[in-house]
Design a protein around this motif. Sequence first.
Motif, PDB file in Angstrom:
ATOM      1  N   SER A 584       4.291  42.938  34.555  1.00  0.00           N
ATOM      2  CA  SER A 584       3.439  42.083  35.425  1.00  0.00           C
ATOM      3  C   SER A 584       2.647  41.160  34.223  1.00  0.00           C
ATOM      4  O   SER A 584       1.962  41.738  33.450  1.00  0.00           O
ATOM      5  CB  SER A 584       2.625  42.903  36.239  1.00  0.00           C
ATOM      6  OG  SER A 584       1.626  41.911  36.967  1.00  0.00           O
ATOM      7  N   ASP A 587      -0.433  38.226  37.405  1.00  0.00           N
ATOM      8  CA  ASP A 587       0.212  38.042  38.727  1.00  0.00           C
ATOM      9  C   ASP A 587       1.600  37.456  39.139  1.00  0.00           C
ATOM     10  O   ASP A 587       1.855  37.088  40.117  1.00  0.00           O
ATOM     11  CB  ASP A 587      -0.913  37.170  39.676  1.00  0.00           C
ATOM     12  CG  ASP A 587      -2.356  38.022  39.565  1.00  0.00           C
ATOM     13  OD1 ASP A 587      -2.564  39.377  39.566  1.00  0.00           O
ATOM     14  OD2 ASP A 587      -3.331  37.321  39.620  1.00  0.00           O
ATOM     15  N   SER A 588       2.264  37.663  37.832  1.00  0.00           N
ATOM     16  CA  SER A 588       3.508  37.151  37.905  1.00  0.00           C
ATOM     17  C   SER A 588       4.608  37.914  37.069  1.00  0.00           C
ATOM     18  O   SER A 588       3.916  38.563  36.369  1.00  0.00           O
ATOM     19  CB  SER A 588       3.860  35.676  37.351  1.00  0.00           C
ATOM     20  OG  SER A 588       3.345  35.590  36.138  1.00  0.00           O
ATOM     21  N   LEU A 589       5.858  38.233  37.750  1.00  0.00           N
ATOM     22  CA  LEU A 589       6.654  38.988  37.121  1.00  0.00           C
ATOM     23  C   LEU A 589       7.720  38.220  36.327  1.00  0.00           C
ATOM     24  O   LEU A 589       7.995  37.287  36.538  1.00  0.00           O
ATOM     25  CB  LEU A 589       7.615  39.635  38.246  1.00  0.00           C
ATOM     26  CG  LEU A 589       6.770  40.613  39.251  1.00  0.00           C
ATOM     27  CD1 LEU A 589       7.951  40.926  40.357  1.00  0.00           C
ATOM     28  CD2 LEU A 589       6.215  41.803  38.664  1.00  0.00           C
TER      29      LEU A 589
END
Length: 684
Positions: A584, A587-589
């Motif tokens: 992570s 807030d993005s994978l």
Amino acid sequence: MSALDPVAVFRMEAAECLEAIEAGLLDLTHQLDDKNLVDAVFRGLHTLKGSGAMFGFEALAAFTHHCETAFDRVRKGEVPATAELVAAVLAAQDHMRALVDQPDADHGDTGQKLLAQLQAAVGSHAGAKATVVAPEPAAAKAVPPAAKKKNNWRIRFSLPSNAMANGTNPLGLLDELRDFGECTVRANTAGIPPLSELSPTELYISWEVMLSTEHDRSAIDDVFIFVMDDMELDVVDVAAPAEVVSEVETPAATVVAAAEPVPPPAAVPPFKPVEAVPAKREAAALADGRQAKAQENVRVPAERLDELMDRVGELVIAQSRLSQLASSSADIALRSVSEEIERLSGELRDTMMVLRMVPVATLFSRFRRLVHDLARETGKVIELVTEGESTEVDKTVIERLADPLVHLVRNSIDHGLETPADRLAAGKPEAGTVTLSARQSGGEVIISIKDDGRGINRDRVRAKAESSGLIAPGQQLSDSELLQLIFAPGFSTAATITNLSGRGVGMDVVKKTVEALRGTIDIVSVPGEGSEVSLRIPLTLAIIDGLLVRVGSGRYVIPLSAVEECLELSLEEDLRSRGRSFISLRDSLVPFLRLRDLFRTGTKPDVHQKVVVISTGTERVGLVVDQIIGDHQTVIKSMSKLHHDVATFSGATILGDGSVALILDVGHLVAAGQQQEAQLRVAG
């Protein structure tokens, strides 16, 4: 060191002259009434003709003379500049290139066909100026209203002392003046030194010419246009002799003139030889001026730059070894010398990199002619827009990108842009636009080819891919993966095969070439609005800044321009993430690859592993390594033929201790990470 071959120098200058002529012709296409452009093209043709004759390229000079004559008529207002004339001279220019490259080859009747095309372009508009070019009736010739006034010029000129050694033939200049009319030539030999001091390669003679002609001063300047910068030229308009004036007067005027005293003919100032000592002084001043100009730009063969780059690379490797030895030594003097050599080698490297850089404008300029020809061939109205032409790239990159960009531009025009009727029906301007742009982003240059055409039809791409066996029927693909299918070998959605496209042998060549340059390709396409293909290419292929990392017992280099950030991955997080391989990040994978597993090191991971996040465009992937060693100046060495197909690595470098470190192929690793992400999402 041997001197440069004069013929080779002429060929280089002729190539530059032809490029300038082509640029002027293409500009003239959009501004047919621009007198400055007409004059510029005329001067270029005149220069090419004159220099070709001086260096023995007689066929080139004779052929170019006809094109020069056509533009001379345009310049004088006898015929207008037209699109047909520009197209004819552009076609003739290709033949001129062939005559420069292969003067002794058999070119068949190409020249005659081109001259016929040129004559048709000029002759079709001759009627507009019939009063100028049409012969007068015989009755009118008996009593002409007034003959054209003759000018009497006194021309004094002297060429630089090394003119003949550089290929300038004074006799050729005098012959051109004799073609203008009645001509008297006197040579000034006062500057010739004694035989013991005479050099066979230097020119000591100057000339005075008395010329009676209908031509104006500009025609005389055109004779000397090729040598104007380095010579001395004095042109004076002297009074015409009485007998010349009487010939152009009417009989009635002659009777009136006879009743008055006739003044004697104007005396021509006597010829005054130039003194020998001032001549030598002036020649020395000219030589100094030429030397100053020569120092501004120096022609260097490209292979010499490549050799120098190799030497600089070896110096960087040796400096790295010296720094490693100095860091392990307690000798302060050795460390001081090592730091000084490191500074000097860094400055030398930066200077060498600048020498290899050339602006993208040299690449973009050749597409103006391509778009012009394709517009005439397809009947489409096309505007070419270029942006970021001052962006500089390694000369090797420029050379290798030429063919891929040709394929992309032709593809945009053939597949992307609609016909004028279709564009108007869709509410678009009649003229389609192709935009070539370049910009620098970190250690990469991004070159984009954008059009405002119909866009890529996804359904046709999928249908073609399924019928060709590239994908299984109904297979789930992301939009990016679907668009990337157009780069597959033999892939084409064209319904018919034309001389522009349809065989599917162009786009796969583009991808292979870009990948060979360690670059990547991104495609964005909006149906009905157009497509954009972006090539992300390293600025240089010689020396890069890299991030040196350790995986197991091996060391690897990641190009620093692709590195976004570094994170720590503890052993607990590594174990917890197995099976999904995502981290992570704000807030993005972001998917990540464990290089230890990819390279099958057979070693246990370190307790505190690191994740190096790399990116190409909008796609990112993390690389799990055991240790980040630090920044490293990387001299790129090509892989051997045995390892040519190993896609994970783009090259190798030699470290300070003499060991070899492999350079990771960022584009391949990012693609592998994205593929892994897609598989996990489908499985999830």
